[in-house]
Scaffold this motif. Structure first.
Motif, PDB file in Angstrom:
ATOM      1  N   LEU A  39       0.830  -1.215   0.000  1.00  0.00           N
ATOM      2  CA  LEU A  39       0.000   0.000   0.000  1.00  0.00           C
ATOM      3  C   LEU A  39       0.861   1.260   0.000  1.00  0.00           C
ATOM      4  CD1 LEU A  39      -2.797  -1.058   2.529  1.00  0.00           C
ATOM      5  CD2 LEU A  39      -2.932  -0.954   0.030  1.00  0.00           C
ATOM      6  N   ASP A  40       1.984   1.236   0.724  1.00  0.00           N
ATOM      7  CA  ASP A  40       2.892   2.391   0.704  1.00  0.00           C
ATOM      8  C   ASP A  40       3.476   2.594  -0.684  1.00  0.00           C
ATOM      9  OD1 ASP A  40       2.402   2.759   3.369  1.00  0.00           O
ATOM     10  OD2 ASP A  40       4.225   1.746   4.056  1.00  0.00           O
ATOM     11  N   ARG A  41       3.820   1.509  -1.357  1.00  0.00           N
ATOM     12  CA  ARG A  41       4.332   1.630  -2.722  1.00  0.00           C
ATOM     13  C   ARG A  41       3.279   2.210  -3.649  1.00  0.00           C
ATOM     14  NH1 ARG A  41       7.315  -4.287  -3.375  1.00  0.00           N
ATOM     15  NH2 ARG A  41       9.148  -3.823  -2.055  1.00  0.00           N
ATOM     16  N   VAL A  42       2.037   1.761  -3.479  1.00  0.00           N
ATOM     17  CA  VAL A  42       0.955   2.297  -4.307  1.00  0.00           C
ATOM     18  C   VAL A  42       0.806   3.791  -4.078  1.00  0.00           C
ATOM     19  CG1 VAL A  42      -1.546   2.270  -4.648  1.00  0.00           C
ATOM     20  CG2 VAL A  42      -0.302   0.125  -4.496  1.00  0.00           C
ATOM     21  N   ALA A  43       0.846   4.221  -2.802  1.00  0.00           N
ATOM     22  CA  ALA A  43       0.710   5.646  -2.499  1.00  0.00           C
ATOM     23  C   ALA A  43       1.865   6.449  -3.099  1.00  0.00           C
ATOM     24  CB  ALA A  43       0.653   5.847  -0.981  1.00  0.00           C
ATOM     25  N   ALA A  44       3.108   5.922  -2.978  1.00  0.00           N
ATOM     26  CA  ALA A  44       4.263   6.635  -3.531  1.00  0.00           C
ATOM     27  C   ALA A  44       4.190   6.704  -5.052  1.00  0.00           C
ATOM     28  CB  ALA A  44       5.553   5.934  -3.090  1.00  0.00           C
ATOM     29  N   LEU A  45       3.803   5.602  -5.681  1.00  0.00           N
ATOM     30  CA  LEU A  45       3.705   5.589  -7.143  1.00  0.00           C
ATOM     31  C   LEU A  45       2.602   6.521  -7.632  1.00  0.00           C
ATOM     32  CD1 LEU A  45       4.211   1.760  -7.795  1.00  0.00           C
ATOM     33  CD2 LEU A  45       5.833   3.602  -8.270  1.00  0.00           C
ATOM     34  N   ILE A  89       4.508   7.448 -17.126  1.00  0.00           N
ATOM     35  CA  ILE A  89       3.186   7.321 -16.494  1.00  0.00           C
ATOM     36  C   ILE A  89       2.598   5.940 -16.766  1.00  0.00           C
ATOM     37  CG2 ILE A  89       0.798   8.141 -16.604  1.00  0.00           C
ATOM     38  CD1 ILE A  89       1.878  10.966 -16.887  1.00  0.00           C
ATOM     39  N   ASN A  90       2.728   5.445 -17.985  1.00  0.00           N
ATOM     40  CA  ASN A  90       2.235   4.103 -18.312  1.00  0.00           C
ATOM     41  C   ASN A  90       2.943   3.039 -17.472  1.00  0.00           C
ATOM     42  OD1 ASN A  90       0.448   5.116 -20.218  1.00  0.00           O
ATOM     43  ND2 ASN A  90       1.920   4.918 -21.897  1.00  0.00           N
ATOM     44  N   ASP A  91       4.253   3.217 -17.296  1.00  0.00           N
ATOM     45  CA  ASP A  91       4.999   2.277 -16.454  1.00  0.00           C
ATOM     46  C   ASP A  91       4.513   2.346 -15.003  1.00  0.00           C
ATOM     47  OD1 ASP A  91       7.336   0.457 -15.910  1.00  0.00           O
ATOM     48  OD2 ASP A  91       7.961   2.175 -14.701  1.00  0.00           O
ATOM     49  N   LEU A  92       4.259   3.570 -14.532  1.00  0.00           N
ATOM     50  CA  LEU A  92       3.755   3.715 -13.160  1.00  0.00           C
ATOM     51  C   LEU A  92       2.377   3.077 -13.009  1.00  0.00           C
ATOM     52  CD1 LEU A  92       4.822   7.385 -12.316  1.00  0.00           C
ATOM     53  CD2 LEU A  92       5.827   5.275 -11.453  1.00  0.00           C
ATOM     54  N   ASN A  93       1.513   3.216 -14.034  1.00  0.00           N
ATOM     55  CA  ASN A  93       0.190   2.589 -13.974  1.00  0.00           C
ATOM     56  C   ASN A  93       0.306   1.070 -13.837  1.00  0.00           C
ATOM     57  OD1 ASN A  93      -1.206   5.022 -14.183  1.00  0.00           O
ATOM     58  ND2 ASN A  93      -1.270   4.949 -16.412  1.00  0.00           N
ATOM     59  N   SER A  94       1.259   0.490 -14.582  1.00  0.00           N
ATOM     60  CA  SER A  94       1.459  -0.956 -14.488  1.00  0.00           C
ATOM     61  C   SER A  94       1.939  -1.348 -13.093  1.00  0.00           C
ATOM     62  CB  SER A  94       2.475  -1.409 -15.535  1.00  0.00           C
ATOM     63  OG  SER A  94       2.019  -1.124 -16.851  1.00  0.00           O
ATOM     64  N   ILE A 152       1.510   0.357 -10.310  1.00  0.00           N
ATOM     65  CA  ILE A 152       0.431   0.597  -9.348  1.00  0.00           C
ATOM     66  C   ILE A 152      -0.553  -0.559  -9.366  1.00  0.00           C
ATOM     67  CG2 ILE A 152      -1.588   2.038  -8.895  1.00  0.00           C
ATOM     68  CD1 ILE A 152       0.109   4.458  -9.745  1.00  0.00           C
ATOM     69  N   ALA A 153      -0.944  -1.003 -10.580  1.00  0.00           N
ATOM     70  CA  ALA A 153      -1.879  -2.129 -10.680  1.00  0.00           C
ATOM     71  C   ALA A 153      -1.272  -3.399 -10.068  1.00  0.00           C
ATOM     72  CB  ALA A 153      -2.237  -2.364 -12.146  1.00  0.00           C
ATOM     73  N   GLU A 154       0.033  -3.604 -10.304  1.00  0.00           N
ATOM     74  CA  GLU A 154       0.703  -4.788  -9.755  1.00  0.00           C
ATOM     75  C   GLU A 154       0.704  -4.761  -8.227  1.00  0.00           C
ATOM     76  OE1 GLU A 154       5.186  -6.811  -9.763  1.00  0.00           O
ATOM     77  OE2 GLU A 154       4.700  -5.151 -11.117  1.00  0.00           O
ATOM     78  N   ASN A 155       1.028  -3.605  -7.645  1.00  0.00           N
ATOM     79  CA  ASN A 155       1.070  -3.505  -6.179  1.00  0.00           C
ATOM     80  C   ASN A 155      -0.323  -3.539  -5.571  1.00  0.00           C
ATOM     81  OD1 ASN A 155       3.984  -2.845  -5.001  1.00  0.00           O
ATOM     82  ND2 ASN A 155       3.854  -1.890  -7.021  1.00  0.00           N
ATOM     83  N   GLU A 156      -1.314  -2.973  -6.264  1.00  0.00           N
ATOM     84  CA  GLU A 156      -2.688  -3.073  -5.759  1.00  0.00           C
ATOM     85  C   GLU A 156      -3.163  -4.520  -5.758  1.00  0.00           C
ATOM     86  OE1 GLU A 156      -4.567   1.302  -6.897  1.00  0.00           O
ATOM     87  OE2 GLU A 156      -4.835  -0.396  -8.261  1.00  0.00           O
ATOM     88  N   THR A 157      -2.835  -5.260  -6.825  1.00  0.00           N
ATOM     89  CA  THR A 157      -3.186  -6.683  -6.859  1.00  0.00           C
ATOM     90  C   THR A 157      -2.475  -7.434  -5.742  1.00  0.00           C
ATOM     91  OG1 THR A 157      -3.467  -6.563  -9.262  1.00  0.00           O
ATOM     92  CG2 THR A 157      -3.197  -8.750  -8.291  1.00  0.00           C
TER      93      THR A 157
END
Length: 410
Positions: free
Chosen positions: A94-100, A230-235, A237-242
């Motif tokens: 979750l911290d990684r998601v917030a930072a990303l 941004i596209n890389d960050l979206n990927s 973010i999705a990976e860390n959320e999963t």
């Protein structure tokens, strides 16, 4: 004397015959057993977890209802290492998601800024090209005017040359000047067309420059780089959320497991009576330790012994009459099993002892029909009480008795 009278002897003989008949009648008309005991099975309640008995458990003889709490067990030494590790993994994800997401927001803001700069650059370039096109069009007009003057001058000189006023050399000079002005007009028109093409391309977002120059502005290059990032960050973010979602599922299961090991309640599986217990408040128990035994009063039965010579006379589904010792009430029962004298029987799950067999006796089990005893929890459902069981004969088979006697004599 009165005893020497014939009538007296006849009366005494009839009384003795009647007494013998009355005494023998129950044996002739059926089978009776006096060694029966009301019995029932009990269920062993085991500990569902390791721990310590937290409260005073129910006492022996206490009636219980299905679903009632029998004993509370607490365990303060549950291993929480896996739960803590899963919580750390979830929080890290979750911290990684917030930072990303924060980085993505900053890059999105930078992208908007670069897009604004590009738009300013585009509008400025369009304005410059429009002015250059306007200037070139003015030059075209000047060149066209100069070309017209040159053509008029050439025509006038050609007329004067035909009259012999001017020489051929001056005419050729005027023709050369006209050709030069015509070439300038054509070059100016081509330049205008070229600038117009560049202007149209810039209006569509395509920047076309001369040789040796980049056709993409710096703002557009930076914007493209930001979009890729941004596209890389979206990927990511999705990976860390999963990852956080999956760890959360594991965390819920582990939390439930830890919760089930921290405390547990032994529940009564049916209505009955506490027959025995092996715990007190503060007792330490481990998994599957016996806590107590519950008497199951839903099905009461009686085990009796009858001579094995009568084995064939008693069979399953045969109706029996049962009377509690000391009571006049008669209850009905049904034979559920007939076993020989050498048959082994289970004894560990019975509340009362089975009658010991030392002779050639058949062991008969009679199920008692529902009665007040099934709900008499205060008296432990009358378990252990002595009963008398009787089976009625439908007739007297003299021939079988003679055959048996003859077989024993031979």
């Amino acid at each position: 004397m009165i005893w020497n009278h014939r009538i007296t002897r006849i009366v005494v003989g009839l009384m003795l015959l009647t007494l013998v008949t009355v005494v023998s009648l129950p044996t002739i008309t059926g089978f009776t057993s006096l060694d029966g005991t009301v019995n029932a099975r009990f269920a062993v309640v085991n500990s569902p977890i390791d721990g310590t008995i937290a409260e005073e458990p129910l006492k022996v003889g206490s009636p219980v209802k299905a679903g009632q709490s029998l004993a509370e067990i607490r365990n303060t030494r549950v291993n929480r290492a896996i739960l803590a590790s899963l919580e750390a993994d979830r929080n890290t994800a979750l911290d990684r998601v917030a930072a990303l997401k924060k980085e993505r927001e900053e890059l999105s803001a930078l992208r908007e800024e670069l897009s604004g700069r590009l738009e300013v650059y585009k509008q400025t370039t369009i304005a410059n090209l429009e002015r250059e096109v306007e200037i070139l069009r003015k030059k075209v007009e000047v060149s066209q005017a100069q070309d017209l003057v040159a053509q008029v001058d050439l025509s006038r000189r050609m007329q004067l040359e035909s009259k012999g006023i001017l020489t051929q050399k001056l005419v050729e000079a005027a023709r050369a000047a006209g050709a030069a002005t015509g070439g300038e007009v054509e070059i100016s028109n081509l330049t205008v067309d070229q600038l117009q093409q560049r202007l149209n391309a810039v209006r569509q977002g395509i920047f076309v420059f001369g040789d040796g120059q980049n056709d993409v502005p710096y703002s557009r290059q930076r914007e493209d780089e930001v979009v890729v990032r941004i596209n890389d960050l979206n990927s990511r973010i999705a990976e860390n959320e999963t990852r956080a979602t999956e760890v959360q599922k594991q965390l819920v299961k582990e939390a439930n497991r830890v919760s089930s090991l921290e405390s547990a309640t032994a529940i009564a599986p049916f209505d009955g009576v506490v027959w025995a217990r092996s715990i007190v408040n503060g007792s330490n128990v481990v998994l599957n330790d016996e806590l107590m035994r519950l008497l199951d009063c839903r099905e009461l039965f009686v085990d009796i012994l009858v001579p094995e010579v009568n084995y064939d006379e008693i069979y399953p589904e045969l109706v029996a009459q049962v009377r509690l010792f000391g009571r006049s009430d008669v209850f009905k029962g049904t034979v559920i099993s007939v076993r020989g004298s050498s048959a082994s029987v289970e004894t560990d799950s019975f509340a009362a002892s089975l009658p010991p067999s030392t002779q050639r006796n058949a062991r008969i089990r009679v199920r008692l029909d529902p009665s007040f005893m099934n709900d008499d929890f205060a008296n432990s459902c009358q378990v252990g009480r002595t009963v008398q069981v009787r089976f009625s004969k439908h007739g007297i088979d003299v021939s079988n008795w003679v055959k048996s006697l003859w077989f024993s004599i031979l």
